[in-house]
Design an enzyme around this catalytic site. Structure first.
Site, PDB file in Angstrom:
ATOM      1  N   ILE A 253       0.877  -1.853   0.405  1.00 46.96           N
ATOM      2  CA  ILE A 253      -0.162  -0.522  -0.336  1.00 46.96           C
ATOM      3  C   ILE A 253       0.441   1.078  -0.032  1.00 46.96           C
ATOM      4  O   ILE A 253       1.476   1.323   0.506  1.00 46.96           O
ATOM      5  CB  ILE A 253      -0.701   0.105   1.320  1.00 46.96           C
ATOM      6  CG1 ILE A 253      -1.998  -0.854   1.175  1.00 46.96           C
ATOM      7  CG2 ILE A 253      -1.739   1.127   1.397  1.00 46.96           C
ATOM      8  CD1 ILE A 253      -2.615  -1.867  -0.009  1.00 46.96           C
ATOM      9  N   LYS A 254       0.842   2.230  -1.158  1.00 44.11           N
ATOM     10  CA  LYS A 254       1.193   3.170  -1.336  1.00 44.11           C
ATOM     11  C   LYS A 254       0.794   4.165  -0.650  1.00 44.11           C
ATOM     12  O   LYS A 254      -0.471   4.149  -0.899  1.00 44.11           O
ATOM     13  CB  LYS A 254       1.281   3.868  -2.206  1.00 44.11           C
ATOM     14  CG  LYS A 254       2.892   4.655  -3.127  1.00 44.11           C
ATOM     15  CD  LYS A 254       3.073   4.271  -4.835  1.00 44.11           C
ATOM     16  CE  LYS A 254       4.302   5.548  -5.040  1.00 44.11           C
ATOM     17  NZ  LYS A 254       3.928   5.301  -6.635  1.00 44.11           N
TER      18      LYS A 254
END
Length: 213
Positions: free
Chosen positions: A82-83
């Protein structure tokens, strides 16, 4: 140093994967928008090709929204990372993801302090942006060195992804300065293969061989 490719284009990802050098993929909303496809569908396609980390960015700006989005993205495949943007709300989300065993990539890092904060929040990766710093007259490569030194001194396991790569020199220097990963646009990745002496050498070998036939 490992290579990620910074793209959401399937053909580029497939080609890089076939070369045997690809350790992961980074995407962002802008890259996905260029492809004119469903974000989740494209992530499913990418994760079916690449077994390494695939960064998928949340678009919410508050921690609860980021957490909700990130948990849904993480369900797509076990290698989704997850960015999250480097903001106070982003780091709240990073802490929550870390506690759930979800990998994170903190993006839009422009100072060593930001990288240190992200690491202490539990980030798997931090992504300092070299090209964007260069654009405003700052030294992005020096930032890589500083972050690497701090992480080494304090035994921090968070990995440094050199991002916003503009040319092959960025890749070489990022490797020398301690980046664990470079996430590279397809065009720059292909440029890494090129040198005129390589081409000339191949031509000479072939010419010499053909003369003997």
């Amino acid at each position: 140093m490992k290579f990620f490719i910074d793209t959401a284009n399937l053909e580029e990802i497939k080609h890089a994967h076939e070369l045997g050098i690809l350790a992961g993929v980074t995407t962002n909303p802008s890259l996905v928008a260029k492809e004119n496809v469903s974000f989740h569908d494209r992530l499913r396609e990418i994760t079916s090709i690449v077994s390494g980390s695939v960064s998928a960015e949340v678009i919410s700006t508050d921690a609860p929204g980021m957490i909700e989005e990130g948990e849904e993205l993480a369900k797509i495949a076990p290698n989704i990372t997850i960015k999250v943007p480097m903001t106070p709300e982003g780091l709240k989300a990073v802490k929550a993801f870390s506690e759930k065993g979800i990998k994170t990539n903190v993006t839009l890092v422009f100072t060593a302090n930001q990288a240190l904060l992200a690491a202490r929040a539990g980030a798997t990766y931090v992504s300092p942006f070299l090209g964007r710093l260069d654009d405003i007259g700052h030294n992005g490569l020096e930032l890589i060195s500083t972050i690497a030194d701090i992480f080494n001194i304090h035994g921090i396991e968070t990995e440094i992804i050199a991002a916003s790569i503009r040319h092959p020199h960025h890749v070489t220097e990022a490797a020398l300065r301690g980046a664990h990963i470079a996430t590279v646009p397809y065009k720059v990745l292909m440029q890494l293969f090129n040198h005129p002496l390589t081409d000339q050498g191949i031509e000479k070998f072939l010419a010499d061989w053909n003369r003997q036939q």
